[in-house]
Design a protein around this motif. Structure first.
Motif, mmCIF file in Angstrom:
data_model
loop_
_atom_site.group_PDB
_atom_site.id
_atom_site.type_symbol
_atom_site.label_atom_id
_atom_site.label_comp_id
_atom_site.label_asym_id
_atom_site.label_seq_id
_atom_site.Cartn_x
_atom_site.Cartn_y
_atom_site.Cartn_z
ATOM 1 N N ASP A 70 0.855 -1.150 -0.138
ATOM 2 C CA ASP A 70 -0.501 -0.084 -0.591
ATOM 3 C C ASP A 70 0.909 1.578 0.217
ATOM 4 O O ASP A 70 0.541 1.899 -0.518
ATOM 5 C CB ASP A 70 -0.868 0.049 1.260
ATOM 6 N N GLN A 79 -1.519 7.852 4.412
ATOM 7 C CA GLN A 79 -2.715 7.048 3.794
ATOM 8 C C GLN A 79 -2.552 6.377 3.536
ATOM 9 O O GLN A 79 -3.764 4.929 3.797
ATOM 10 C CB GLN A 79 -2.750 7.478 1.507
ATOM 11 N N LEU A 81 -1.257 3.660 5.986
ATOM 12 C CA LEU A 81 -1.758 3.689 7.367
ATOM 13 C C LEU A 81 -3.121 4.143 8.278
ATOM 14 O O LEU A 81 -3.033 4.309 9.340
ATOM 15 C CB LEU A 81 -0.085 3.858 8.074
ATOM 16 N N ALA A 82 -3.473 5.243 7.134
ATOM 17 C CA ALA A 82 -4.773 5.997 7.732
ATOM 18 C C ALA A 82 -5.624 5.109 8.932
ATOM 19 O O ALA A 82 -6.157 5.550 9.672
ATOM 20 C CB ALA A 82 -5.958 5.681 7.106
ATOM 21 N N THR A 83 -5.212 3.878 8.406
ATOM 22 C CA THR A 83 -6.593 2.920 9.613
ATOM 23 C C THR A 83 -6.084 2.404 10.843
ATOM 24 O O THR A 83 -6.389 1.930 11.839
ATOM 25 C CB THR A 83 -7.447 2.023 8.610
ATOM 26 N N ARG A 84 -4.390 2.525 10.448
ATOM 27 C CA ARG A 84 -3.927 1.527 11.612
ATOM 28 C C ARG A 84 -3.592 3.045 13.354
ATOM 29 O O ARG A 84 -4.083 4.239 13.498
ATOM 30 C CB ARG A 84 -3.042 0.683 11.390
ATOM 31 N N THR A 85 -3.505 2.013 14.747
ATOM 32 C CA THR A 85 -3.356 2.397 15.121
ATOM 33 C C THR A 85 -1.753 3.019 16.529
ATOM 34 O O THR A 85 -1.881 3.173 16.972
ATOM 35 C CB THR A 85 -4.051 2.439 16.669
ATOM 36 N N ASN A 115 0.237 9.134 15.364
ATOM 37 C CA ASN A 115 -0.282 7.997 16.188
ATOM 38 C C ASN A 115 0.076 8.188 17.506
ATOM 39 O O ASN A 115 0.595 7.030 17.998
ATOM 40 C CB ASN A 115 -0.978 6.784 16.039
ATOM 41 N N THR A 119 -4.135 14.307 18.307
ATOM 42 C CA THR A 119 -4.004 14.328 16.028
ATOM 43 C C THR A 119 -2.519 14.274 15.753
ATOM 44 O O THR A 119 -1.389 14.526 16.083
ATOM 45 C CB THR A 119 -4.523 15.563 15.245
#
Length: 179
Positions: A70, A79, A81-85, A115, A119
């Protein structure tokens, strides 16, 4: 390597290489943000299509192969890793001319903390700021298949909602740039 940094890296584990990178690759960092210390022992370097932007992502552990794909496809760590924490850092080096990763070819750089509490925050550094910076060392080639080497350090404080927040980064890399 100072004892503090060595201790943080030991907490994060051994320096790890990403799949597809040689074992001699080294991408590691320590950072301080919002009262917390972070250590990163894995990473990935890539460039923009025109070769004037080199990016290095720093991660606590190697990314899964799908996440690496990705990053390569999107040419963006944020972009991909947008959904990772999981915490990560991104160093972006804007170059005057494509390919050469020397200090004399550097226009500006930025470091994004993601993270790491709150933000994502990006610190932008311009040439007029470099005199105040702790250290910038760059060498190699910022192109696919090239070798990118560097160390970027800085410490300071910034205002976050009316409170001065100390920050620090110490980024170090000697890695192949992925295609």
């Amino acid at each position: 390597m100072n004892a503090n940094r060595r201790g943080l890296l030991l907490v994060a584990g051994a320096v790890l290489a990403l799949p597809g990178c040689s074992r001699s690759d080294r991408v590691e960092a320590t950072a301080h943000w919002l009262g917390n210390d972070f250590a990163f022992g894995a990473g990935l370097a890539f460039t923009s299509a025109d070769g004037t932007l080199a990016s290095v992502g720093f991660f606590p552990e190697p990314l899964p192969a799908a996440a690496i794909d990705d990053v390569r496809r999107l040419r963006s760590v944020a972009q991909a890793l947008a959904t990772r924490t999981t915490p990560y850092l991104v160093l972006e080096l804007r170059l005057k001319e494509p390919g050469k990763a020397g200090f004399d070819n550097l226009v500006r750089y930025s470091v994004m903390f993601a993270n790491m509490g709150g933000t994502p925050v990006t610190f932008n550094r311009q040439s007029r700021d470099w005199v105040k910076d702790g250290s910038i060392e760059l060498a190699g080639e910022a192109k696919a298949g090239g070798r990118l080497l560097g160390r970027v350090r800085r410490a300071g404080a910034t205002d976050i909602e009316g409170t001065e927040q100390p920050y620090r980064w110490d980024l170090s890399f000697d890695t192949s740039v992925v295609a």
